[in-house]
Design an enzyme around this catalytic site. Structure first.
Site, PDB file in Angstrom:
ATOM      1  N   LYS A 289       0.858  -1.183   0.000  1.00  0.00           N
ATOM      2  CA  LYS A 289       0.000   0.000   0.000  1.00  0.00           C
ATOM      3  C   LYS A 289       0.897   1.237   0.000  1.00  0.00           C
ATOM      4  O   LYS A 289       1.884   1.285   0.734  1.00  0.00           O
ATOM      5  CB  LYS A 289      -0.891  -0.028   1.257  1.00  0.00           C
ATOM      6  CG  LYS A 289      -2.330   0.309   0.966  1.00  0.00           C
ATOM      7  CD  LYS A 289      -3.247  -0.008   2.111  1.00  0.00           C
ATOM      8  CE  LYS A 289      -4.525   0.795   1.938  1.00  0.00           C
ATOM      9  NZ  LYS A 289      -5.580   0.398   2.859  1.00  0.00           N
ATOM     10  N   GLU A 378     -19.442  -6.754   9.396  1.00  0.00           N
ATOM     11  CA  GLU A 378     -20.463  -6.055  10.181  1.00  0.00           C
ATOM     12  C   GLU A 378     -21.471  -7.032  10.771  1.00  0.00           C
ATOM     13  O   GLU A 378     -21.883  -6.892  11.925  1.00  0.00           O
ATOM     14  CB  GLU A 378     -21.184  -5.015   9.327  1.00  0.00           C
ATOM     15  CG  GLU A 378     -20.342  -3.780   8.982  1.00  0.00           C
ATOM     16  CD  GLU A 378     -19.343  -3.995   7.863  1.00  0.00           C
ATOM     17  OE1 GLU A 378     -19.394  -5.043   7.188  1.00  0.00           O
ATOM     18  OE2 GLU A 378     -18.480  -3.104   7.657  1.00  0.00           O
ATOM     19  N   ARG A 406     -25.439  -3.489   6.308  1.00  0.00           N
ATOM     20  CA  ARG A 406     -25.052  -4.882   6.068  1.00  0.00           C
ATOM     21  C   ARG A 406     -25.580  -5.827   7.146  1.00  0.00           C
ATOM     22  O   ARG A 406     -25.678  -7.019   6.935  1.00  0.00           O
ATOM     23  CB  ARG A 406     -23.525  -4.999   6.114  1.00  0.00           C
ATOM     24  CG  ARG A 406     -22.785  -4.659   4.890  1.00  0.00           C
ATOM     25  CD  ARG A 406     -22.618  -5.898   4.027  1.00  0.00           C
ATOM     26  NE  ARG A 406     -22.341  -5.497   2.663  1.00  0.00           N
ATOM     27  CZ  ARG A 406     -21.118  -5.498   2.124  1.00  0.00           C
ATOM     28  NH1 ARG A 406     -20.095  -5.910   2.831  1.00  0.00           N
ATOM     29  NH2 ARG A 406     -20.951  -5.120   0.885  1.00  0.00           N
TER      30      ARG A 406
HETATM   31  C1  LIG Z   1     -18.842  -3.065   4.169  1.00  0.00           C
HETATM   32  C2  LIG Z   1     -17.686  -2.107   4.375  1.00  0.00           C
HETATM   33  N1  LIG Z   1     -17.157  -1.988   5.611  1.00  0.00           N
HETATM   34  C3  LIG Z   1     -16.130  -1.136   5.814  1.00  0.00           C
HETATM   35  C4  LIG Z   1     -15.628  -0.395   4.785  1.00  0.00           C
HETATM   36  C5  LIG Z   1     -14.555   0.646   5.034  1.00  0.00           C
HETATM   37  N2  LIG Z   1     -13.319   0.292   4.310  1.00  0.00           N
HETATM   38  C6  LIG Z   1     -12.979   0.918   3.180  1.00  0.00           C
HETATM   39  S1  LIG Z   1     -11.555   0.357   2.550  1.00  0.00           S
HETATM   40  C7  LIG Z   1     -11.365  -0.715   3.798  1.00  0.00           C
HETATM   41  C8  LIG Z   1     -10.168  -1.598   3.829  1.00  0.00           C
HETATM   42  C9  LIG Z   1     -10.133  -2.520   2.662  1.00  0.00           C
HETATM   43  O1  LIG Z   1      -9.025  -3.331   2.759  1.00  0.00           O
HETATM   44  P1  LIG Z   1      -8.546  -4.192   1.527  1.00  0.00           P
HETATM   45  O2  LIG Z   1      -9.708  -4.869   0.916  1.00  0.00           O
HETATM   46  O3  LIG Z   1      -7.437  -5.054   1.975  1.00  0.00           O
HETATM   47  O4  LIG Z   1      -8.067  -3.104   0.489  1.00  0.00           O
HETATM   48  P2  LIG Z   1      -6.772  -2.124   0.588  1.00  0.00           P
HETATM   49  O5  LIG Z   1      -7.265  -0.839   1.158  1.00  0.00           O
HETATM   50  O6  LIG Z   1      -5.761  -2.777   1.446  1.00  0.00           O
HETATM   51  O7  LIG Z   1      -6.350  -1.979  -0.812  1.00  0.00           O
HETATM   52  C10 LIG Z   1     -12.399  -0.629   4.717  1.00  0.00           C
HETATM   53  C11 LIG Z   1     -12.519  -1.392   5.960  1.00  0.00           C
HETATM   54  C12 LIG Z   1     -16.235  -0.532   3.528  1.00  0.00           C
HETATM   55  N3  LIG Z   1     -15.844   0.198   2.482  1.00  0.00           N
HETATM   56  N4  LIG Z   1     -17.244  -1.399   3.353  1.00  0.00           N
END
Ligand SMILES: Cc1ncc(C[n+]2csc(CCOP(=O)(O)OP(=O)(O)O)c2C)c(N)n1
Length: 640
Positions: A289, A378, A406
């Site tokens: 990242k 969630e 969710r």
């Molecule tokens: C249902 C839901 N819960 C929480 C989030 C908040 N959120 C946005 S990005 C993220 C992290 C995602 O991690 P990953 O899939 O590993 O992607 P990266 O950011 O590492 O590329 C979270 C928790 C979301 N977008 N959707």
């Protein structure tokens, strides 16, 4: 036109078909230009940075190898899709990203044919891409490719597993790219993460995989007829050289990788090979990242997820320094739960992957055993909280209002039906601003107030938030929701002693004569601001902060409806079924005949912009309050 210059290769790419004209040797340079362009714009306009930088090479390789938009590329969450937007015709308006009336910060079907699926909430990509691939199969199209790109954080959600479980049984052209950077917003958590780290770092496994890859490379050259044989050979080789089962393979996927997600030439080679292999397959890419921007690579990855504005040379984050300004509501929550937990040993904190976003990270530092980051889950967060509550624990389950959608059945079936003492702190309630329609937390009053046993509350300021949190953890309160907005509060001295608010009781902020304004939550502060101009105009407008949408304060409402025949309700929430609806229901049920104007969010999805721009667009800002009062009064004046 964009005021942001792009490099010589990038400036010629107006669609992925231009990209496909480049030679493979140009791809590293193009990746550098794309990365720089993202940094240039995001540093001045804001947005998500770390995730988009991490998938630059992947984005270039995917559009290079696949015939987008014929082949369908589905991004999970979508916060990492900036490179995709820039390469697919939005380079020159990328500087309007997340800005009012500009392009969306997430893929959106109405914005581009390259955005195959609207997204913002996580873990949808596998199910969506599977749906597309099955549709192709049903239509007899065997050549179309369907690719889901999903992060390791999102892969841990129940929905992603449901998609995998189904996809493993279907013979479709589905490729899942697992973008493994070991990070969610905060460090990824859970057993799957441990598993992925193990296979990404195990030397024996990787050596065996490399051998296997070479053999497979040769097999795939024999064309599609050889695939069935290849599959069998592959299975036999895998079990003999790896000697252990692979999670994805046990779900009927063909697993490839882990490979370096920053080697764009190798990535394109591998993707091209995978294109020839039918059936569900997964490519595990290891990425970093924030890749390519030193401060993000070396600094706090969580901070660089969405850093706000920053100096791209020094990496210094730009803050508008005000002498003293109120804290964010999330920080009041974060501080207050620690205070309460020190007194009440049954209190625990639960977050589905929003540890720093909810400010539960402070409690995690102080009381690590009493905070649970359960990953992007969630539904699990809610039922897990219910389980804790059956044993006398008092969970503060902090979920952004939008993500709580969710877990709706869990709220009803696992918590409310059993009348368990679970406290839901719904952060980011109301219009959230630049994240836009996928993230506005505007449905919660409507979806919670119809659930029996559920207390639905919303504080007007920090002191009220603290008092609601205090009263919610007292014994036997049942399911208790406290909803507060994104951003800063309104008080400088917020650390006031706790007061026991009576559940279901509102409060009078100001008595008056002509009109009564009934507010819930943060919108009460808009009314306070409007009062200045009413006073100047010699108008005596009453204001009540109802505090609770449910149980609603019927005593107070009887007093109000007996006195006022002109009433305004205001909420930072959808008008359908929300707070104003609750007031109208009371009025009709009790045979009052006042004139009621409801201010709030119309029956539409609201795009992005600053919160202030959106309050104005939805017509419940200070100006709307003033105009509504004058309209009501002048009409009265005409009648008189
Ligand atoms: C249902 C839901 N819960 C929480 C989030 C908040 N959120 C946005 S990005 C993220 C992290 C995602 O991690 P990953 O899939 O590993 O992607 P990266 O950011 O590492 O590329 C979270 C928790 C979301 N977008 N959707």
């Amino acid at each position: 036109m964009s005021t942001y210059p792009s490099g010589p290769l990038l400036s010629k790419i107006n669609s992925p078909s231009d990209l496909r004209k480049l030679s493979k040797n140009d791809l590293p340079k193009l990746s550098d230009e794309l990365r720089q362009f993202i940094i240039d714009v995001v540093s001045e306009k804001g947005g998500h940075l770390g995730a988009s930088l991490g998938v630059v090479e992947l984005t270039v390789a995917l559009h290079y190898v696949f015939n987008t938009p014929e082949d369908q590329l589905v991004w999970d969450v979508g916060h990492q899709a900036y490179g995709h937007k820039i390469l697919s015709g939005r380079r020159d308006n990328f500087h309007t990203n997340r800005i009012y009336k500009g392009i969306s910060g997430f893929p959106k079907r109405s914005e581009s044919v390259y955005d195959t699926f609207g997204v913002g909430h996580s873990s949808t990509s596998i199910s969506a891409a599977l749906g597309m691939s099955l549709a192709s199969k049903l239509k007899g199209d065997k050549t179309k490719q369907h690719i889901a790109v999903i992060g390791d954080g999102s892969m841990a959600a129940g929905l992603a597993f449901e998609g995998l479980n189904h996809a493993g049984m279907e013979d479709t052209n589905l490729l899942i790219i697992l973008n493994d950077n070991c990070m969610s917003i905060d460090p990824a958590v859970g057993a799957l993460k441990e598993y992925l780290t193990d296979i990404a770092t195990s030397k024996t496994y990787n050596k065996a995989k490399n051998k296997l890859w070479k053999i497979l490379g040769k097999i795939s050259k024999f064309g599609p007829n050889a695939q069935k044989v290849a599959q069998k050979v592959e299975g036999a080789i895998k079990s003999s050289i790896l000697g252990e089962s692979n999670y994805f393979e046990s779900l009927n996927f063909r697993y490839f990788g882990p490979i370096d997600g920053h080697d764009v030439k190798h990535l394109s080679y591998v993707l091209k090979e995978l294109k020839e292999i039918p059936g569900p397959k997964i490519l595990h890419c290891v990425t970093q990242k924030g890749k390519g921007f030193k401060p993000a690579e070396e600094g706090n990855t969580t901070k660089w997820h969405a850093p706000g504005l920053f100096n791209k040379e020094t990496g210094e984050i730009i803050t508008l320094k005000k002498k003293k300004s109120p804290l964010k509501y999330q920080d009041i929550f974060g501080e207050t739960i620690i205070e309460l937990a020190k007194e009440n040993e049954n209190i625990v904190g639960v977050t589905p992957a929003m540890l720093s976003g909810s400010s539960l990270n402070k409690m995690m530092d102080e009381m690590p055993d009493r905070v649970f980051d359960v990953g992007i889950a969630e539904q699990h967060a809610v039922t897990f909280s219910a389980g804790l509550a059956t044993q006398g624990m008092i969970p503060f389950c902090n979920i952004y209002s939008t993500f709580m959608q969710r877990a709706y059945d869990q709220v009803i079936h696992d918590v409310a039906l059993q009348n368990l003492d679970v406290i839901f702190c719904l952060d980011r309630g109301g219009l959230v601003g630049a994240d836009g329609s996928t993230h506005h937390g505007i449905f919660d009053f409507a979806y919670l107030r119809c659930i029996p046993n559920m207390i639905v509350s919303s504080p007007m300021n920090e002191q009220e938030l603290r008092n609601l949190m205090y009263v919610s953890q007292l014994p036997n309160k049942g399911p208790f929701s406290i909803r507060y907005p994104r951003g800063k509060g309104v008080m400088l001295d917020w650390k006031t002693p706790f007061e026991e608010i009576e559940i279901g009781k509102g409060r009078m902020i100001k008595d008056g004569e002509e009109v009564a304004i009934l507010s819930i939550g943060n919108t009460g502060n808009f009314v306070v601001e409007a009062q200045n101009s009413f006073e100047k105009a010699g108008l005596d407008i009453a204001h009540f902060d109802m505090r609770f949408v449910k149980p609603i304060d019927t005593d107070l409402l009887h007093t109000i409806f007996q006195k006022f025949d002109k009433i305004i309700t205001i909420e930072d929430a959808c008008l359908q079924g929300g707070f104003g609806s609750a007031i109208i229901e009371f009025m009709v049920d009790n045979n009052y005949k006042s004139e009621v104007v409801r201010l709030g969010i119309p029956d539409e999805f609201i795009n992005h912009g600053t919160q202030e721009e959106l309050y104005a667009e939805c017509y419940f800002d200070v100006k709307a309050i003033k105009e509504s009062v004058y309209k009501l009064i002048s009409r009265k004046a005409q009648v008189v």
